[in-house]
Design an enzyme around this catalytic site. Structure first.
Site, PDB file in Angstrom:
ATOM      1  N   CYS A  84      -4.840   1.218  -5.629  1.00  0.00           N
ATOM      2  CA  CYS A  84      -4.458   1.613  -4.280  1.00  0.00           C
ATOM      3  C   CYS A  84      -5.070   2.456  -3.397  1.00  0.00           C
ATOM      4  CB  CYS A  84      -2.743   1.678  -4.431  1.00  0.00           C
ATOM      5  SG  CYS A  84      -1.955   1.862  -2.996  1.00  0.00           S
ATOM      6  N   CYS A 101       7.036   5.590  10.063  1.00  0.00           N
ATOM      7  CA  CYS A 101       8.263   4.847   9.549  1.00  0.00           C
ATOM      8  C   CYS A 101       9.299   5.600   8.924  1.00  0.00           C
ATOM      9  CB  CYS A 101       7.617   3.656   8.266  1.00  0.00           C
ATOM     10  SG  CYS A 101       6.448   2.821   9.268  1.00  0.00           S
ATOM     11  N   CYS A 125       4.725   3.269  -4.005  1.00  0.00           N
ATOM     12  CA  CYS A 125       4.779   3.015  -2.651  1.00  0.00           C
ATOM     13  C   CYS A 125       5.363   4.165  -1.919  1.00  0.00           C
ATOM     14  CB  CYS A 125       5.474   1.771  -2.374  1.00  0.00           C
ATOM     15  SG  CYS A 125       4.448   0.323  -2.993  1.00  0.00           S
ATOM     16  N   CYS A 150      -0.440   9.551   8.535  1.00  0.00           N
ATOM     17  CA  CYS A 150      -0.176   8.402   9.223  1.00  0.00           C
ATOM     18  C   CYS A 150       0.714   8.385  10.554  1.00  0.00           C
ATOM     19  CB  CYS A 150       0.682   7.229   8.421  1.00  0.00           C
ATOM     20  SG  CYS A 150       0.861   5.658   9.103  1.00  0.00           S
ATOM     21  N   CYS A 189       9.305   6.234   4.818  1.00  0.00           N
ATOM     22  CA  CYS A 189       8.040   6.651   4.203  1.00  0.00           C
ATOM     23  C   CYS A 189       7.556   8.032   4.164  1.00  0.00           C
ATOM     24  CB  CYS A 189       6.985   5.755   4.854  1.00  0.00           C
ATOM     25  SG  CYS A 189       5.238   6.212   4.239  1.00  0.00           S
ATOM     26  N   GLU A 202      -5.108  10.459  -1.642  1.00  0.00           N
ATOM     27  CA  GLU A 202      -4.846  10.280  -3.106  1.00  0.00           C
ATOM     28  C   GLU A 202      -5.106   8.474  -3.307  1.00  0.00           C
ATOM     29  OE1 GLU A 202      -1.069  13.002  -4.251  1.00  0.00           O
ATOM     30  OE2 GLU A 202      -0.888  11.343  -2.802  1.00  0.00           O
TER      31      GLU A 202
HETATM   32  N1  SAH Z   1       0.510   1.430   6.209  1.00  0.00           N
HETATM   33  C1  SAH Z   1       0.855   0.281   5.372  1.00  0.00           C
HETATM   34  C2  SAH Z   1       0.238   0.136   3.932  1.00  0.00           C
HETATM   35  C3  SAH Z   1       0.491   1.379   3.220  1.00  0.00           C
HETATM   36  S1  SAH Z   1       2.373   1.564   3.083  1.00  0.00           S
HETATM   37  C4  SAH Z   1       1.895  -0.446   5.650  1.00  0.00           C
HETATM   38  O1  SAH Z   1       2.848  -0.020   5.878  1.00  0.00           O
HETATM   39  O2  SAH Z   1       2.122  -1.635   5.332  1.00  0.00           O
HETATM   40  C5  SAH Z   1       2.581   0.444   1.696  1.00  0.00           C
HETATM   41  C6  SAH Z   1       3.840  -0.241   1.486  1.00  0.00           C
HETATM   42  O3  SAH Z   1       4.824   0.577   1.074  1.00  0.00           O
HETATM   43  C7  SAH Z   1       4.468  -0.741   2.865  1.00  0.00           C
HETATM   44  O4  SAH Z   1       4.989  -2.048   2.505  1.00  0.00           O
HETATM   45  C8  SAH Z   1       5.728   0.091   3.032  1.00  0.00           C
HETATM   46  O5  SAH Z   1       6.591  -0.500   3.710  1.00  0.00           O
HETATM   47  C9  SAH Z   1       6.050   0.541   1.580  1.00  0.00           C
HETATM   48  N2  SAH Z   1       6.990   2.045   1.550  1.00  0.00           N
HETATM   49  C10 SAH Z   1       6.672   2.967   2.283  1.00  0.00           C
HETATM   50  N3  SAH Z   1       7.613   3.849   1.829  1.00  0.00           N
HETATM   51  C11 SAH Z   1       8.031   3.336   0.678  1.00  0.00           C
HETATM   52  C12 SAH Z   1       9.288   4.099  -0.348  1.00  0.00           C
HETATM   53  N4  SAH Z   1       9.535   5.232  -0.169  1.00  0.00           N
HETATM   54  N5  SAH Z   1       9.411   3.180  -1.268  1.00  0.00           N
HETATM   55  C13 SAH Z   1       9.239   1.809  -1.303  1.00  0.00           C
HETATM   56  N6  SAH Z   1       8.281   1.488  -0.422  1.00  0.00           N
HETATM   57  C14 SAH Z   1       7.905   2.212   0.546  1.00  0.00           C
HETATM   58 FE1  SF4 Z   2       2.392   4.546   7.608  1.00  0.00          FE
HETATM   59 FE2  SF4 Z   2       4.057   4.819   5.890  1.00  0.00          FE
HETATM   60 FE3  SF4 Z   2       4.592   3.457   7.733  1.00  0.00          FE
HETATM   61 FE4  SF4 Z   2       2.495   2.545   5.879  1.00  0.00          FE
HETATM   62  S1  SF4 Z   2       4.866   2.676   5.702  1.00  0.00           S
HETATM   63  S2  SF4 Z   2       2.707   2.568   8.422  1.00  0.00           S
HETATM   64  S3  SF4 Z   2       2.097   4.389   5.463  1.00  0.00           S
HETATM   65  S4  SF4 Z   2       4.366   5.350   8.062  1.00  0.00           S
END
Ligand code: SAH
Ligand code: SF4
Length: 363
Positions: free
Chosen positions: A106, A117, A335, A113, A120, A93
């Site tokens: 974006c 995390c 995000c 991934c 996420c 997406e």
């Molecule tokens: N993988 C990369 C880029 C994609 S995530 C990274 O982690 O930086 C983009 C941003 O969204 C990151 O800063 C991540 O910490 C944040 N993010 C992930 N899950 C989220 C959520 N459920 N609510 C708000 N921000 C979130």
């Molecule tokens: Fe991957 Fe989500 Fe962590 Fe970004 S925030 S590195 S997309 S698991």
């Protein structure tokens, strides 16, 4: 006859080499390149300043392919989420976030991934595969096509599905195409690559390209960050912050630190205080992201009041801090909410940390 290849799947170097091997004059490379990425043609026939013979030869060996969104969802706030079905039936997406001044897209870099995390949604799915540079760039091309010539995408952020620096070579090639004046011609400071903190790749990236860097910090102690962003067990805060200090940057540029506020976890003024200390000596700005909940999420969004108190604490101490309003939450386009259609088919897998922090995988 050998199978024809998608010409945009070639890197710039490979395309240049192919034409050279064919004995084609050097300047033709630039012409082909412009037709593909600037004029966005659908066939070699449209490349009107090339000889018929060269067009025929190109068509004999290559195809001109384009990705078409399989579905588009429009949020109440104007955010649009584009779903792309890839040739192997995987999907990714991209999210378009328009405001008065900008059209920010974006984009995703991986299907899923590996970083796992804990807050996420993409991270719960594990990694299926890297996107090719074609699949990354084509998200921008396809959305631009859908918007038409009147509305230009002005900014691209690598903040969709996937950890960009874990798909290093393809991401580097895609950034080159986005900022090349003969290709998509985006300004370097309108392209931002976000990382969860893969330190060696981050430093290597900074040596190759001077687009903007965003680092997802989110935790202010190793104890906390080990849980939230497990790659921290491999590259801890001290290592990460040292790399940020050493990051090669043009004058006046800053690193953006993303900080997702999780209720009762990292939203106290003690956290804000530790954050300021971590950022000392780094040209930085902070983007505070309110947590976007999703079905089954382990964390909660903090109150707006808590978020503004956190922001004020930073601002009062001269740390630039913006609150990133979450757009597109109603269509799960904000995000951390991207998952495409993945989870319907897959049992979630969680890689070990050593795996998540491994060297970038090529193609
Ligand atoms: N993988 C990369 C880029 C994609 S995530 C990274 O982690 O930086 C983009 C941003 O969204 C990151 O800063 C991540 O910490 C944040 N993010 C992930 N899950 C989220 C959520 N459920 N609510 C708000 N921000 C979130
Ligand atoms: Fe991957 Fe989500 Fe962590 Fe970004 S925030 S590195 S997309 S698991």
């Amino acid at each position: 006859m050998e199978q024809r290849r998608n010409i945009k799947a070639l890197t710039l170097a490979q395309l240049g080499q192919t034409l050279k091997d064919w004995g084609v004059e050097g300047f033709r490379f630039e012409q082909v390149f412009r037709w593909l990425y600037q004029k966005d043609v659908a066939s070699f026939d449209e490349m009107s300043n090339l000889s018929k013979a060269l067009r025929a030869k190109l068509a004999e060996h290559f195809t001109v392919e384009r990705m078409i969104p399989a579905a588009v969802q429009v949020s109440d706030d104007g955010t649009r989420k584009f779903l792309f079905q890839l040739s192997d039936k995987e999907s990714v997406e991209s999210v378009l976030i328009p405001n008065e001044e900008r059209q920010t897209l974006c984009i995703s870099t991986q299907v899923g991934c590996a970083m796992a995390c804990s807050f996420c949604l993409t991270g719960t799915l594990g990694l299926t595969r890297n996107l090719s540079h074609y699949e990354i760039v084509e998200q921008v091309m396809a959305v631009q096509r859908a918007l038409g010539p009147e509305t230009r995408i002005t900014n691209v952020v690598y903040m969709g599905m996937g950890e960009p620096l874990h798909n290093f070579d393809n991401v580097v090639e895609s950034v080159r195409l986005l900022i090349d004046e003969k290709a998509l011609n985006l300004s370097k400071n309108k392209v931002t690559v976000s990382t969860s903190g893969l330190v060696p790749q981050m430093l290597k990236f900074g040596e190759l390209l001077d687009v903007k860097l965003a680092v997802s910090l989110t935790g202010t102690t190793d104890e906390m960050r080990d849980v939230l962003i497990p790659v921290n067990r491999k590259y801890d805060l001290k290592t990460l912050m040292r790399a940020c200090r050493d990051y090669p940057m043009k004058r006046r540029n800053r690193i953006t630190f993303e900080y997702t506020l999780l209720k009762g976890v990292n939203d106290s003024l003690e956290d804000a205080k530790r954050l300021i200390k971590l950022l000392q000596g780094i040209p930085a700005k902070v983007n505070l992201i309110p947590f976007n909940e999703y079905p089954g999420s382990l964390y909660r969004r903090c109150e707006d009041e808590t978020m503004f108190r956190f922001q004020k604490y930073l601002l009062d101490r001269h740390v630039q801090a913006n609150v990133r309003t979450s757009r597109g939450r109603d269509i799960l386009g904000a995000c951390g909410q991207l998952k495409a259609a993945m989870e319907q088919r897959r049992v979630p897998k969680r890689p070990r940390v050593s795996e998540a922090g491994s060297a970038p995988t090529a193609n």
